[in-house]
Design a protein around this motif. Structure first.
Motif, short mmCIF file in Angstrom:
data_model
loop_
_atom_site.label_atom_id
_atom_site.label_comp_id
_atom_site.label_asym_id
_atom_site.label_seq_id
_atom_site.Cartn_x
_atom_site.Cartn_y
_atom_site.Cartn_z
N PRO A 177 0.82 -1.22 0.00
CA PRO A 177 0.00 0.00 0.00
C PRO A 177 0.86 1.27 0.00
N PRO A 178 0.31 2.37 -0.49
CA PRO A 178 1.09 3.60 -0.54
C PRO A 178 1.55 4.05 0.84
N ASP B 194 8.75 -0.97 5.40
CA ASP B 194 9.23 -2.12 6.15
C ASP B 194 8.09 -2.97 6.74
N ILE B 195 7.26 -3.46 5.85
CA ILE B 195 6.10 -4.27 6.24
C ILE B 195 6.51 -5.47 7.09
N CYS C 170 -6.51 -2.93 7.16
CA CYS C 170 -6.36 -2.01 6.03
C CYS C 170 -7.26 -2.35 4.84
N ALA C 171 -7.51 -3.62 4.59
CA ALA C 171 -8.29 -4.03 3.41
C ALA C 171 -9.74 -3.58 3.44
N PRO C 172 -10.47 -3.77 4.54
CA PRO C 172 -11.89 -3.39 4.51
C PRO C 172 -12.13 -1.89 4.35
N VAL C 173 -11.17 -1.07 4.73
CA VAL C 173 -11.38 0.38 4.64
C VAL C 173 -10.98 0.93 3.27
N GLU D 292 -0.49 0.10 13.80
CA GLU D 292 0.95 -0.16 13.92
C GLU D 292 1.74 0.93 13.21
N ASP D 293 3.05 0.86 13.33
CA ASP D 293 3.94 1.84 12.72
C ASP D 293 4.36 1.39 11.32
N VAL D 294 3.35 1.13 10.47
CA VAL D 294 3.60 0.60 9.13
C VAL D 294 3.71 1.71 8.09
#
Length: 174
Positions: free
Chosen positions: A34-35, A39-40, A50-53, A88-90
């Protein structure tokens, strides 16, 4: 010919010739995250929030339940919903350049083979794809890398499946 026959659009007709796109593997270097993701492997817990939104529905998951962008489902509008939802810090702050991607057009492109097709250029919101006619009736697809945001609109629109989008490879200087 019956008067109530459904008229097939150009996109529907050309989509019949599309090959099945390759699926993403668990390899981390060849998938598009994702944009603004960074460091996933170190930060993502695989919660899947993240996917449902994602209003475009383009976030899928790899074998480790880490988010992957699937441009065959549509384009990224850079809304930032995935980044804002993640606990998280993604993600970096959703500003600036969202990612570094390479866009390539393969030789099976209809326009480059003398078949009138402007699908990728028509859907590009940044007008980063030009298809000027050349002598002899064939066109050449030109991607303006400075204007391209990497949204992926061109990939899902291409009936020949001739467009590939991949993470930009680091280039050695010197």
């Amino acid at each position: 010919m019956p008067t109530n026959a459904k008229q097939t659009s150009r996109r529907e007709f050309l989509a019949r010739f599309r090959t099945v796109p390759a699926t993403h593997s668990d390899q981390t270097e060849d998938v598009i995250r994702p944009p603004w993701a960074r460091d996933i492997q170190a930060h993502c817990t695989g919660c899947g929030d993240c996917a449902p939104v994602c209003p475009e529905g383009i976030i899928t998951f790899d074998g480790k339940n880490h988010p992957v962008i699937d441009f065959t489902k549509g384009e990224c509008t850079f809304c930032g919903a995935c980044a804002h939802t993640c606990a998280e810090d993604v993600f970096d702050q959703p500003t600036g350049i969202p990612w570094q991607l390479d866009i390539a057009v393969a030789k099976n492109c209809f326009a480059e083979n003398g078949i009138y097709c402007r699908s990728c250029g028509d859907v590009c919101p940044q007008f980063a794809i030009r298809i000027p006619p050349q002598l002899g009736g064939r066109a050449r697809v030109i991607v303006d890398e400075d204007a391209c945001t990497g949204c992926g609109a061109c990939l899902s629109a291409c009936p020949a499946n001739a467009i590939t989008i991949s993470p930009k490879k680091e280039q050695a200087l010197g």
